[in-house]
Design an enzyme around this catalytic site. Structure first.
Site, PDB file in Angstrom:
ATOM      1  N   GLN A  30      -2.156   2.680   3.682  1.00  0.00           N
ATOM      2  CA  GLN A  30      -0.866   2.575   4.371  1.00  0.00           C
ATOM      3  C   GLN A  30      -0.944   3.254   5.725  1.00  0.00           C
ATOM      4  O   GLN A  30      -1.362   4.419   5.828  1.00  0.00           O
ATOM      5  CB  GLN A  30       0.259   3.198   3.527  1.00  0.00           C
ATOM      6  N   HIS A  64       6.720  -1.962   3.133  1.00  0.00           N
ATOM      7  CA  HIS A  64       6.483  -3.366   3.503  1.00  0.00           C
ATOM      8  C   HIS A  64       5.591  -4.034   2.484  1.00  0.00           C
ATOM      9  O   HIS A  64       4.621  -3.457   2.007  1.00  0.00           O
ATOM     10  CB  HIS A  64       5.889  -3.487   4.903  1.00  0.00           C
ATOM     11  N   LEU A  65       5.947  -5.269   2.201  1.00  0.00           N
ATOM     12  CA  LEU A  65       5.163  -6.107   1.301  1.00  0.00           C
ATOM     13  C   LEU A  65       4.337  -7.037   2.175  1.00  0.00           C
ATOM     14  O   LEU A  65       4.878  -7.734   3.039  1.00  0.00           O
ATOM     15  CB  LEU A  65       6.141  -6.913   0.444  1.00  0.00           C
ATOM     16  N   HIS A  66       3.014  -7.020   1.973  1.00  0.00           N
ATOM     17  CA  HIS A  66       2.147  -7.987   2.654  1.00  0.00           C
ATOM     18  C   HIS A  66       2.179  -9.291   1.861  1.00  0.00           C
ATOM     19  O   HIS A  66       2.026  -9.279   0.625  1.00  0.00           O
ATOM     20  CB  HIS A  66       0.697  -7.490   2.663  1.00  0.00           C
ATOM     21  N   ASN A  77       0.845  -1.190   0.000  1.00  0.00           N
ATOM     22  CA  ASN A  77       0.000   0.000   0.000  1.00  0.00           C
ATOM     23  C   ASN A  77       0.883   1.244   0.000  1.00  0.00           C
ATOM     24  O   ASN A  77       1.896   1.286   0.696  1.00  0.00           O
ATOM     25  CB  ASN A  77      -0.896  -0.001   1.237  1.00  0.00           C
TER      26      ASN A  77
HETATM   27  P1  AMP Z   1      -0.276  -0.996   6.045  1.00  0.00           P
HETATM   28  O1  AMP Z   1      -1.696  -0.702   6.447  1.00  0.00           O
HETATM   29  O2  AMP Z   1      -0.127  -1.476   4.624  1.00  0.00           O
HETATM   30  O3  AMP Z   1       0.657   0.164   6.362  1.00  0.00           O
HETATM   31  O4  AMP Z   1       0.180  -2.228   6.919  1.00  0.00           O
HETATM   32  C1  AMP Z   1       0.659  -2.090   8.218  1.00  0.00           C
HETATM   33  C2  AMP Z   1       0.482  -3.438   8.873  1.00  0.00           C
HETATM   34  O5  AMP Z   1       1.292  -3.481  10.036  1.00  0.00           O
HETATM   35  C3  AMP Z   1      -0.944  -3.730   9.314  1.00  0.00           C
HETATM   36  O6  AMP Z   1      -1.424  -4.900   8.647  1.00  0.00           O
HETATM   37  C4  AMP Z   1      -0.812  -3.936  10.822  1.00  0.00           C
HETATM   38  O7  AMP Z   1      -1.652  -4.968  11.325  1.00  0.00           O
HETATM   39  C5  AMP Z   1       0.649  -4.293  10.975  1.00  0.00           C
HETATM   40  N1  AMP Z   1       1.239  -4.004  12.269  1.00  0.00           N
HETATM   41  C6  AMP Z   1       1.087  -2.881  13.016  1.00  0.00           C
HETATM   42  N2  AMP Z   1       1.824  -2.970  14.143  1.00  0.00           N
HETATM   43  C7  AMP Z   1       2.462  -4.163  14.097  1.00  0.00           C
HETATM   44  C8  AMP Z   1       3.366  -4.850  14.974  1.00  0.00           C
HETATM   45  N3  AMP Z   1       3.787  -4.304  16.126  1.00  0.00           N
HETATM   46  N4  AMP Z   1       3.808  -6.077  14.617  1.00  0.00           N
HETATM   47  C9  AMP Z   1       3.389  -6.646  13.473  1.00  0.00           C
HETATM   48  N5  AMP Z   1       2.549  -6.041  12.588  1.00  0.00           N
HETATM   49  C10 AMP Z   1       2.086  -4.831  12.908  1.00  0.00           C
END
Ligand code: AMP
Ligand code: ZN
Length: 116
Positions: free
Chosen positions: A96, A102-104, A89
């Site tokens: 985002q 970060h790649l999901h 994202n």
């Molecule tokens: P985005 O919305 O693409 O920026 O993705 C950020 C992701 O980070 C979300 O799916 C969150 O659930 C994940 N996230 C947030 N905090 C943490 C954490 N401490 N450890 C692992 N994942 C996290």
């Protein structure tokens, strides 16, 4: 070089715990804290880059490493053959929330298309 107030830089530094599933010279991957599928892993570069918009040509290899990590992890997680999705994202309208690239990697269930 991290960003002091970046959550994922804190995970990289070991200051915030994470379930790390993969580490290389350039990237690490850990399980998403709020998984959206049975397998939901985040693959991040060790270097702090805020968004896709901040990438330049010198980052091409680094971005390639993220995809090669996804391929490796998908196989390890047992989702490679059935199928999985990788998504990145960029900025708020795309959802985002953490401004460290970060790649999901999502797998382990059927995924609908298009995403919301
Ligand atoms: P985005 O919305 O693409 O920026 O993705 C950020 C992701 O980070 C979300 O799916 C969150 O659930 C994940 N996230 C947030 N905090 C943490 C954490 N401490 N450890 C692992 N994942 C996290
Ligand atoms: Zn960061």
């Amino acid at each position: 070089m991290g960003s002091a107030d970046c959550l994922f830089c804190k995970i990289l530094a070991g200051d915030i715990p994470a379930d790390i599933v993969y580490e290389s010279e350039t990237a690490i991957a850990f399980r998403d804290i709020n998984p959206q599928a049975p397998t939901h892993v985040l693959i991040i570069p060790r270097r702090h880059i805020a968004t896709i918009n901040a990438l330049d040509a010198d980052d091409a290899h680094l971005v390639g490493d993220l995809f090669l990590a996804a391929k490796h992890i998908a196989r390890e997680e047992g989702v490679a053959e059935r199928g999985y999705r990788v998504a990145m994202n960029c900025n708020a309208a795309a959802g985002q929330t953490v401004f460290h690239l970060h790649l999901h990697l999502l797998g382990g269930r059927d995924l609908s298309w298009p995403p919301g």
